[in-house]
Enzyme design. Sequence first.
Site, PDB file in Angstrom:
ATOM      1  N   GLU A  36     -28.084  25.896  -3.484  1.00 49.03           N
ATOM      2  CA  GLU A  36     -29.476  25.116  -3.348  1.00 49.03           C
ATOM      3  C   GLU A  36     -30.798  25.878  -2.299  1.00 49.03           C
ATOM      4  O   GLU A  36     -31.379  24.954  -1.505  1.00 49.03           O
ATOM      5  CB  GLU A  36     -29.064  23.356  -2.693  1.00 49.03           C
ATOM      6  CG  GLU A  36     -28.100  22.423  -3.853  1.00 49.03           C
ATOM      7  CD  GLU A  36     -28.433  21.907  -4.710  1.00 49.03           C
ATOM      8  OE1 GLU A  36     -29.450  21.076  -4.263  1.00 49.03           O
ATOM      9  OE2 GLU A  36     -27.790  21.424  -5.821  1.00 49.03           O
ATOM     10  N   HIS A  41     -27.912  17.715   2.037  1.00 51.32           N
ATOM     11  CA  HIS A  41     -28.410  19.172   1.802  1.00 51.32           C
ATOM     12  C   HIS A  41     -28.045  19.140   3.838  1.00 51.32           C
ATOM     13  O   HIS A  41     -28.062  18.358   4.197  1.00 51.32           O
ATOM     14  CB  HIS A  41     -29.686  19.745   1.854  1.00 51.32           C
ATOM     15  CG  HIS A  41     -29.705  19.895   0.382  1.00 51.32           C
ATOM     16  ND1 HIS A  41     -30.650  19.481  -0.699  1.00 51.32           N
ATOM     17  CD2 HIS A  41     -29.334  20.190  -0.482  1.00 51.32           C
ATOM     18  CE1 HIS A  41     -31.166  19.255  -1.778  1.00 51.32           C
ATOM     19  NE2 HIS A  41     -30.364  20.716  -1.661  1.00 51.32           N
ATOM     20  N   CYS A  57     -38.166  20.084   4.493  1.00 47.65           N
ATOM     21  CA  CYS A  57     -37.575  20.229   2.383  1.00 47.65           C
ATOM     22  C   CYS A  57     -39.627  20.075   1.903  1.00 47.65           C
ATOM     23  O   CYS A  57     -38.992  21.747   0.874  1.00 47.65           O
ATOM     24  CB  CYS A  57     -37.468  18.604   1.687  1.00 47.65           C
ATOM     25  SG  CYS A  57     -36.253  17.596   2.159  1.00 47.65           S
TER      26      CYS A  57
HETATM   27  O1  SUG Z   1     -33.181  17.558  -4.788  1.00 46.25           O
HETATM   28  N1  SUG Z   1     -35.121  14.761  -4.384  1.00 46.25           N
HETATM   29  C1  SUG Z   1     -34.765  16.105  -3.974  1.00 46.25           C
HETATM   30  C2  SUG Z   1     -35.260  16.167  -2.956  1.00 46.25           C
HETATM   31  C3  SUG Z   1     -35.207  17.765  -2.225  1.00 46.25           C
HETATM   32  C4  SUG Z   1     -35.086  17.658  -0.684  1.00 46.25           C
HETATM   33  N2  SUG Z   1     -35.351  18.700  -0.214  1.00 46.25           N
HETATM   34  C5  SUG Z   1     -34.284  19.467   0.919  1.00 46.25           C
HETATM   35  N3  SUG Z   1     -33.132  18.219   1.522  1.00 46.25           N
HETATM   36  N4  SUG Z   1     -33.723  20.725   1.388  1.00 46.25           N
HETATM   37  C6  SUG Z   1     -33.131  16.440  -4.703  1.00 46.25           C
HETATM   38  O2  SUG Z   1     -32.712  15.342  -4.327  1.00 46.25           O
HETATM   39  C7  SUG Z   1     -35.701  13.534  -6.240  1.00 46.25           C
HETATM   40  C8  SUG Z   1     -35.851  13.131  -7.482  1.00 46.25           C
HETATM   41  C9  SUG Z   1     -36.492  12.234  -8.693  1.00 46.25           C
HETATM   42  O3  SUG Z   1     -35.015  11.340  -8.353  1.00 46.25           O
HETATM   43  O4  SUG Z   1     -37.651  11.767  -9.549  1.00 46.25           O
HETATM   44  C10 SUG Z   1     -34.936  14.517  -5.833  1.00 46.25           C
HETATM   45  O5  SUG Z   1     -34.570  15.237  -6.818  1.00 46.25           O
END
Ligand code: SUG
Length: 445
Positions: free
Chosen positions: A180, A248, A369
Amino acid sequence: MALDRLMPAREFNFDGLVGPTHNYAGLALGNLASQAHRHETSSPKAAALQGLAKMKHLRDLGVCQAVLPPQERPHLATLRRIGFTGTDAEVLSRAHREAPHLLAACASASCMWAANAATVSPSADTKDGRVHFTAANLVHHLHRSIEANDTARVLRRIFADPGRFAHHDPLPSTGQLADEGAANHLRLCATHGAPGIELFVHGAPSKVHRARQQRRASETVARLHGLDPQRTFFVEQAPEAIDAGAFHNDVVSVANQNVLFGHAAAFAEGWSHLRAILQPFNVDLQLIRIDPDRLSLEDAVATYLFNSQIVTIERGADAAMALVCPTECREHGAVRRVIDALTSGPSPIHEAHFVDTRQSMRNGGGPACLRLRVVLTDDELAATHAGVLLTDDLYGRLVAWVNRHYRDTLGPDDLADPRLLDESRAALDDLSRLLALEGIYAFQA
Ligand code: SUG
């Protein structure tokens, strides 16, 4: 070590521009915010403007800022690949009728979270003296896995010079190599241009949620990047942190130069293990651990304090650090006390800034993020595609572009609207000219 390894370098924050289909589909497992806001109405326009305002805020602080373009969504190629046929409009309506969750996955604007786009190792850390990029495979979720190949392609276009930049394909798409990206990667160093200590954080089996980053993936990325094994470490995320919603590591810890700031419960083997690993290095490391009596893990996850960005700000001869936090942190008593103590104490972090990233936060994406960090020397910068570097002029054009193309609101049923596809393509076509990245989208072929 070769002298050219000690070139001064600056850190660039490449933020993902929020795409026109930003919505709340509850797609992300282990991500409490994504689950809590499932099927709410989003505002793509507000989300994109919030993202741009954050970039402008950082740029005004003197931070080097750049943008990554959103990908084409809904992703018709994936919908066709998984069996929906007909015209574009028919594909959308069939997917909506028969498998709305698959349509939502193919319509997610998730590439905005650029911390998951790739892992990047600066040239000071790599054997061949090039900047190395591995686009993340994001195999854990369908909606995110769709990003991988296009991310790799965009990075290759922006960082095109093979003499300075090395690109690796996303790792093979298997759970054993689930990757990731930079959200699970910390780099500690004296200055950005000096050789760093790279810490890769992976998950282990936990009780409630599955870990997203596998140790084998992190080891593979380190091997591909030609990192010095003496300066590269693999650290396990605490299962209790994953179960509390830290899907994460960047939800519970963040680093900048010699500072590591995080929650006591972030790492399985604790902070004393980290101290022991880092002790032999001749860097004045400041490990700032916040214990649960000051801030519970649950409140840390709810406010995203540790998803703040820590940035170095040059002020004349002085360099200080600033914490760029989500506005949610300002409104929470315990978090506010942690920030006040941090910025008034002996730590190198002297300022806190609050940025509104609420649209993204409702999907579990805070300030950190939204950005991918790339450390570049002046020569590497000269070899980087200049069209994506944020200037005041580009900022103004991007704001106007969002206002011209984006919808104010988007609900779950709107994802099947063929006009949304047309609007998105028109917006991206226009954007590719604004960023001088013509032809970057498959629909432009
Ligand atoms: O992968 N949310 C992302 C958020 C990513 C955050 N990134 C870091 N922490 N670096 C995920 O969980 C939600 C999409 C939705 O539910 O429509 C989503 O994919």
